[in-house]
Design a protein around this motif. Structure first.
Motif, PDB file in Angstrom:
ATOM      1  N   SER A 178     -17.837  34.244  22.626  1.00 22.86           N
ATOM      2  CA  SER A 178     -16.608  33.608  23.114  1.00 22.86           C
ATOM      3  C   SER A 178     -16.855  32.142  23.449  1.00 22.86           C
ATOM      4  N   THR A 179     -18.123  31.816  23.789  1.00 23.96           N
ATOM      5  CA  THR A 179     -18.381  30.451  24.244  1.00 23.96           C
ATOM      6  C   THR A 179     -19.713  29.958  23.691  1.00 23.96           C
ATOM      7  N   PHE A 180     -19.942  28.644  23.747  1.00 18.41           N
ATOM      8  CA  PHE A 180     -21.135  28.030  23.152  1.00 18.41           C
ATOM      9  C   PHE A 180     -21.827  27.172  24.220  1.00 18.41           C
ATOM     10  N   ALA A 181     -23.107  27.339  24.366  1.00 14.43           N
ATOM     11  CA  ALA A 181     -23.840  26.571  25.382  1.00 14.43           C
ATOM     12  C   ALA A 181     -24.125  25.163  24.873  1.00 14.43           C
ATOM     13  N   PHE A 182     -23.971  24.165  25.721  1.00 15.27           N
ATOM     14  CA  PHE A 182     -24.328  22.786  25.366  1.00 15.27           C
ATOM     15  C   PHE A 182     -25.823  22.605  25.600  1.00 15.27           C
ATOM     16  N   GLU A 183     -26.469  21.776  24.749  1.00 12.58           N
ATOM     17  CA  GLU A 183     -27.895  21.484  24.940  1.00 12.58           C
ATOM     18  C   GLU A 183     -28.109  20.735  26.250  1.00 12.58           C
ATOM     19  N   SER A 190     -21.328  17.443  26.215  1.00 15.33           N
ATOM     20  CA  SER A 190     -20.061  18.170  26.217  1.00 15.33           C
ATOM     21  C   SER A 190     -18.925  17.315  25.644  1.00 15.33           C
ATOM     22  N   GLY A 191     -18.966  16.005  25.892  1.00 18.02           N
ATOM     23  CA  GLY A 191     -17.901  15.125  25.384  1.00 18.02           C
ATOM     24  C   GLY A 191     -17.807  15.196  23.868  1.00 18.02           C
ATOM     25  N   CYS A 199     -18.852  17.579  21.940  1.00 21.95           N
ATOM     26  CA  CYS A 199     -18.429  18.914  21.500  1.00 21.95           C
ATOM     27  C   CYS A 199     -16.917  19.044  21.633  1.00 21.95           C
ATOM     28  N   PHE A 200     -16.364  18.580  22.743  1.00 20.33           N
ATOM     29  CA  PHE A 200     -14.910  18.651  22.903  1.00 20.33           C
ATOM     30  C   PHE A 200     -14.210  17.775  21.859  1.00 20.33           C
ATOM     31  N   ALA A 201     -14.890  16.704  21.420  1.00 19.15           N
ATOM     32  CA  ALA A 201     -14.288  15.820  20.413  1.00 19.15           C
ATOM     33  C   ALA A 201     -14.443  16.386  19.003  1.00 19.15           C
ATOM     34  N   GLY A 202     -14.955  17.611  18.871  1.00 18.04           N
ATOM     35  CA  GLY A 202     -14.984  18.264  17.558  1.00 18.04           C
ATOM     36  C   GLY A 202     -16.325  18.171  16.863  1.00 18.04           C
ATOM     37  N   LYS A 203     -17.340  17.600  17.499  1.00 22.39           N
ATOM     38  CA  LYS A 203     -18.639  17.480  16.823  1.00 22.39           C
ATOM     39  C   LYS A 203     -19.525  18.696  17.101  1.00 22.39           C
ATOM     40  N   GLY A 204     -19.005  19.667  17.785  1.00 23.82           N
ATOM     41  CA  GLY A 204     -19.780  20.881  18.064  1.00 23.82           C
ATOM     42  C   GLY A 204     -18.813  21.937  18.535  1.00 23.82           C
ATOM     43  N   TYR A 205     -19.339  23.070  18.926  1.00 22.37           N
ATOM     44  CA  TYR A 205     -18.470  24.178  19.329  1.00 22.37           C
ATOM     45  C   TYR A 205     -18.435  24.297  20.846  1.00 22.37           C
ATOM     46  N   VAL A 206     -17.279  24.676  21.363  1.00 23.49           N
ATOM     47  CA  VAL A 206     -17.076  24.777  22.799  1.00 23.49           C
ATOM     48  C   VAL A 206     -16.718  26.209  23.199  1.00 23.49           C
ATOM     49  N   TYR A 207     -15.689  26.749  22.505  1.00 19.67           N
ATOM     50  CA  TYR A 207     -15.067  27.994  22.949  1.00 19.67           C
ATOM     51  C   TYR A 207     -14.344  28.568  21.733  1.00 19.67           C
ATOM     52  N   THR A 208     -14.417  29.862  21.510  1.00 19.97           N
ATOM     53  CA  THR A 208     -13.925  30.434  20.242  1.00 19.97           C
ATOM     54  C   THR A 208     -12.418  30.310  20.052  1.00 19.97           C
ATOM     55  N   ARG A 209     -11.654  30.219  21.130  1.00 19.34           N
ATOM     56  CA  ARG A 209     -10.210  30.000  20.936  1.00 19.34           C
ATOM     57  C   ARG A 209      -9.953  28.653  20.242  1.00 19.34           C
ATOM     58  N   LEU A 210     -10.868  27.692  20.411  1.00 19.79           N
ATOM     59  CA  LEU A 210     -10.707  26.367  19.780  1.00 19.79           C
ATOM     60  C   LEU A 210     -11.308  26.362  18.373  1.00 19.79           C
ATOM     61  N   SER A 211     -12.541  26.833  18.228  1.00 15.51           N
ATOM     62  CA  SER A 211     -13.154  26.925  16.898  1.00 15.51           C
ATOM     63  C   SER A 211     -14.427  27.748  16.984  1.00 15.51           C
ATOM     64  N   ASN A 212     -14.840  28.247  15.813  1.00 13.64           N
ATOM     65  CA  ASN A 212     -15.999  29.140  15.720  1.00 13.64           C
ATOM     66  C   ASN A 212     -16.477  29.066  14.262  1.00 13.64           C
ATOM     67  N   PRO A 213     -17.781  29.016  14.029  1.00 14.13           N
ATOM     68  CA  PRO A 213     -18.271  28.824  12.647  1.00 14.13           C
ATOM     69  C   PRO A 213     -17.825  29.905  11.666  1.00 14.13           C
ATOM     70  N   THR A 214     -17.764  31.164  12.073  1.00 18.76           N
ATOM     71  CA  THR A 214     -17.362  32.229  11.130  1.00 18.76           C
ATOM     72  C   THR A 214     -15.912  32.020  10.700  1.00 18.76           C
ATOM     73  N   ILE A 215     -15.090  31.620  11.664  1.00 18.22           N
ATOM     74  CA  ILE A 215     -13.669  31.390  11.371  1.00 18.22           C
ATOM     75  C   ILE A 215     -13.518  30.127  10.505  1.00 18.22           C
ATOM     76  N   GLU A 216     -14.284  29.105  10.837  1.00 18.94           N
ATOM     77  CA  GLU A 216     -14.193  27.859  10.056  1.00 18.94           C
ATOM     78  C   GLU A 216     -14.576  28.057   8.595  1.00 18.94           C
ATOM     79  N   ASP A 217     -15.530  28.927   8.329  1.00 12.97           N
ATOM     80  CA  ASP A 217     -15.917  29.160   6.932  1.00 12.97           C
ATOM     81  C   ASP A 217     -14.782  29.825   6.158  1.00 12.97           C
ATOM     82  N   LEU A 218     -14.095  30.751   6.789  1.00 14.02           N
ATOM     83  CA  LEU A 218     -12.924  31.360   6.141  1.00 14.02           C
ATOM     84  C   LEU A 218     -11.855  30.287   5.897  1.00 14.02           C
TER      85      LEU A 218
END
Ligand SMILES: *Cc1c(COP(=O)(O)O)cnc(C)c1O
Length: 392
Positions: free
Chosen positions: A34-39, A44-45, A47-66
């Protein structure tokens, strides 16, 4: 990908949007999180700007590939996967429509789509007109200065009328209105509306794209990049995001789309021809029969006539109900696009909420049956219909 030439559909349905996990897995892993840990806290900035993952309701790699696969197959810039087809439609409407807009909707549109517009969008000051999209003059006559969106479904359900996407899109574009097409009945293998000038393509991926009657899912595909961020925001706020496991199943089904559609379509043609000569059948509607009023348009716009056949029995309601209760191989169920054949009665099932008058105006009489072919052997399907028709 090394090769610059775009892949053929059959190859793209297998390969597009597949990322190898760091183990080299051939299939995109299910990121069931459901969520992604920041290094580091400072990341976090980004990731929220779309350069990484934050939370599955926003985006998730499995969903993005579809999504990447669906954008490629529909020839769009982006795709947004959603929990259901209805959620794809509300994500589209809530992003594009604003107070005071006018919407033109195809008469006979998938009923929940129409209910969604009538029940909710109208509360926010939208007006809706129903038109026959097969009649270009009628479309032109109903366009108003505030017409923002034109919503089409082709082939239509259940009478399989074909709307000329190139002609309607050209008229709407000249007028400044956007065009959305529900492409569920075709799948991108048979029809790519963006090629004809359409702005938004919607699917219930529950049907042909997943193809195995075991998942509900939807997608919106965008012609233009500029809608992407706004639509992502709407999806996230309305909560229609997909689950990663659901995305994995849909992506798996999608890999065989062209094979399934080809096979189901061969069955549909055989069944349409069989029914067309049957003495107990009044009429058959199938875009692959030369008797279909838009046979030539279907050949231009669609790669094939599809896997849906609609027919009317001479014996009316009793004959239709008798047939539905006598078939053994086809399942009596709503939905379509799966590997198994489904049969249903629009009058009392999918279209039951319309008045009798509305149904009749669309061509739906009590004797009309909708047949969604699967990938079984055509001889078995015909034998099943034969024994059911004999008993009528
Ligand atoms: C099934 C269907 C929908 C709705 O999709 P769900 O996945 O059931 O929410 C929309 N349009 C058409 C044409 C459909 O057949």
């Amino acid at each position: 990908m090394k090769n610059k030439r775009p892949l053929h559909f059959e190859s793209a349905q297998v390969h597009s949007g597949q990322r190898r996990g760091n183990t080299g897995s051939v299939v995109t892993p299910i990121y069931q999180t459901s969520t992604f840990a920041f290094e580091r806290a400072e990341d976090s900035g980004d990731c929220f700007a779309g350069k990484g993952y934050v939370y599955t309701r926003l985006s998730n790699p499995t969903i993005e590939d579809l999504e990447e696969a669906m954008a490629t197959l529909e020839q769009g810039t982006h795709a947004l996967a959603t929990s259901t087809g209805m959620s794809a439609l509300n994500t589209l409407f809530f992003t594009v429509l604003k107070k005071g807009d006018h919407v033109l909707v195809q008469r006979g549109m998938y009923a929940p789509t129409l209910h969604l517009l009538e029940r909710y969008c109208s509360q926010w000051g939208l007006t809706i007109d129903l038109v026959d999209m097969c009649n270009l003059d009628e479309v032109k006559a109903h366009l108003r200065p505030n017409t923002r969106l034109v919503v089409i479904e082709t082939p239509s359900n259940p009478m399989l009328q074909i709307v000329d996407l190139e002609a309607v899109s050209a008229v709407c574009r000249a007028h400044g209105a956007y065009v959305a097409v529900d492409n569920t009945f075709c799948s991108p293998y048979l029809q790519q509306p963006i090629r004809w000038g359409v702005d938004f393509v919607v699917h219930s991926m529950t049907k042909f794209i997943n193809g195995h009657s075991d998942v509900v899912a939807g997608v919106v595909v965008l012609r233009e990049d500029r809608w992407y961020e706004a639509m992502k925001k709407t999806r996230s706020l309305l909560g229609g995001s997909m689950d990663p496991h659901q995305a994995f199943l849909v992506r798996r089904g999608l890999r065989t789309l062209s094979l399934r559609v080809e096979r189901a379509q061969e069955n549909a043609l055989a069944i349409a021809r069989y029914l067309d000569q049957h003495p107990k059948v009044e009429k058959v509607w199938y875009p692959g029969l030369p008797s279909h009023p838009q046979y030539a348009l279907a050949q231009k716009q669609m790669k094939g006539p599809g896997a849906m056949v609609t027919f009317e029995l001479k014996g009316g309601y009793d004959a239709a109900i008798g047939l539905l209760n006598s078939v053994k191989l086809a399942s009596l169920a709503v939905s379509l696009g799966g590997v198994e054949t489904l049969i249903e009665h629009p009058w009392s099932m999918t279209h039951r909420f319309l008045s009798d008058e509305e149904k009749r105006s669309m061509g739906i009489t009590p004797g009309v049956v909708r047949y969604a072919t699967g990938i079984e052997h055509e001889e078995d399907l015909i034998a099943d219909l034969e024994q059911a028709l004999e008993g009528l």
